[in-house]
Design an enzyme around this catalytic site. Structure first.
Site, PDB file in Angstrom:
ATOM      1  N   THR A 166       0.852  -1.187   0.000  1.00  0.00           N
ATOM      2  CA  THR A 166       0.000   0.000   0.000  1.00  0.00           C
ATOM      3  C   THR A 166       0.888   1.236   0.000  1.00  0.00           C
ATOM      4  OG1 THR A 166      -1.769  -1.107   1.195  1.00  0.00           O
ATOM      5  CG2 THR A 166      -1.623   1.277   1.468  1.00  0.00           C
ATOM      6  N   GLY A 196     -10.366  -3.318   2.600  1.00  0.00           N
ATOM      7  CA  GLY A 196      -9.518  -3.335   3.782  1.00  0.00           C
ATOM      8  C   GLY A 196      -9.532  -2.019   4.525  1.00  0.00           C
ATOM      9  N   ASP A 197      -8.430  -1.741   5.190  1.00  0.00           N
ATOM     10  CA  ASP A 197      -8.358  -0.564   6.053  1.00  0.00           C
ATOM     11  C   ASP A 197      -8.249   0.747   5.293  1.00  0.00           C
ATOM     12  OD1 ASP A 197      -5.612  -1.611   5.427  1.00  0.00           O
ATOM     13  OD2 ASP A 197      -5.057   0.290   6.340  1.00  0.00           O
ATOM     14  N   HIS A 219      -1.282  -5.340   7.351  1.00  0.00           N
ATOM     15  CA  HIS A 219      -2.424  -6.251   7.263  1.00  0.00           C
ATOM     16  C   HIS A 219      -3.709  -5.486   7.582  1.00  0.00           C
ATOM     17  CE1 HIS A 219      -5.026  -9.680   8.803  1.00  0.00           C
ATOM     18  NE2 HIS A 219      -4.877  -9.881   7.515  1.00  0.00           N
ATOM     19  N   GLY A 220      -4.531  -5.284   6.557  1.00  0.00           N
ATOM     20  CA  GLY A 220      -5.687  -4.405   6.676  1.00  0.00           C
ATOM     21  C   GLY A 220      -6.667  -4.766   7.754  1.00  0.00           C
TER      22      GLY A 220
END
Length: 306
Positions: A166, A196-197, A219-220
């Protein structure tokens, strides 16, 4: 206020053959954003321009170079936030868009909403005159090969996410305004429609002039569980420095949900940090006409801005 910009190209483990490409990419992005700030540009524009550079670079998991979902397609998420008024715009599961971060800014500025997804985001993009491009033009051979590898039984998409990061940026401008921007293609071989996040305010990013700005990577699902970006802002609200707040947030995520990731942070005084609990994270920062870049823990190469 002396302007500052910090960018990241994702946390994880970077394959050695791609390392120089990652370094070059984050340096170019940081310099692009800083050039905007030097010309008295807004932090919001600086972070957008920096992230566009990374979205256009095939080394990174955002825009061109995004990982593929279970059907071999690209679905991307992005968020941008303005620390002046807490306005934010985000898109999720978007396809056929070269620069999701620009679409996210349009959501913030042209609608009464904060997050548009999938078909709605595509319709909005068309209405705003953003050209559609074939999804194939966003797919690199590297992403295609990784997708094929993860079709085999017993493969682990989270492990194979290694080296595909990302991207994000945080900045403070000469007026003391802060902003953040984050963009991603998500997890390799993710389920269709998985978000995801990145697109979630307080998880993928947060910006508030009173305290600072944060962009996250990692890690989302773990980041979402602890709302990592807002957690770090909370720590700065309680008087922690960016470095202390980043370390506390990452430690809590590791202890509480066994999640790994990285963050870039700038506070309202212009102090900044880049921290990560993974093996590596590519990052670059520019302040006082000095460019700094790192990939490994403890690394901080410094060079003057030309």
């Amino acid at each position: 206020m002396k302007p500052v910009i910090v960018v990241h190209g994702g946390a994880g483990t970077i394959v050695k053959e791609y390392e120089e490409g990652y370094r070059t990419g984050v340096k170019r992005a940081a310099l692009k954003g800083y050039d905007c700030l030097r010309q008295k540009g807004a932090a919001l524009t600086a972070v957008e321009e920096a992230v566009v550079v990374l979205e256009n670079d095939p080394h990174f998991n955002a825009g061109y170079g995004s990982v593929l979902n279970e059907e071999g397609d690209v679905e991307m998420d992005a968020i941008i936030m303005d620390g002046r008024n807490l306005m934010s715009g985000a898109v999720s599961a978007v396809r056929c868009i070269a620069n999701p971060i620009t679409l996210a800014r349009l959501v913030m500025e042209k609608t009464d909403h904060m997050l548009l997804t999938c078909k709605g985001a595509s319709l909005f993009a068309k209405a705003q005159g953003i050209p559609e491009i074939p999804n194939e033009k966003l797919i690199t051979e590297r992403s295609r090969e990784r997708w094929k590898t993860n079709l085999h039984p017993g493969s682990n998409p989270v492990v194979s996410q290694i080296g595909l990061g990302t991207v994000g940026a945080v900045a403070i401008d000469s007026e003391g305004n802060v902003a953040c921007a984050t963009s991603t293609g998500g997890l390799t071989n993710k389920m269709i429609g998985r978000v995801g996040d990145t697109a979630c305010i307080g998880s993928g990013g947060y910006a508030d002039n009173a305290f600072g700005a944060v962009s996250t990577t990692g890690h989302g699902e773990s980041i979402m569980k602890v709302t990592l970006a807002r957690l770090i802002i909370n720590h700065m609200e309680q008087g922690m420095s960016p470095e202390e707040a980043a370390e506390a947030g990452l430690k809590y995520m590791k202890t509480r949900v066994n999640g790994l990731g990285g963050v870039i942070v700038v506070n309202s005084s212009g102090d900044w940090t880049a921290k990560f609990s993974t093996k590596q994270m590519t990052w670059a920062a520019v302040q006082d006409d000095q460019l700094q870049v790192g990939v490994y823990h403890g690394e901080k190469d410094t060079m003057p801005v030309g």
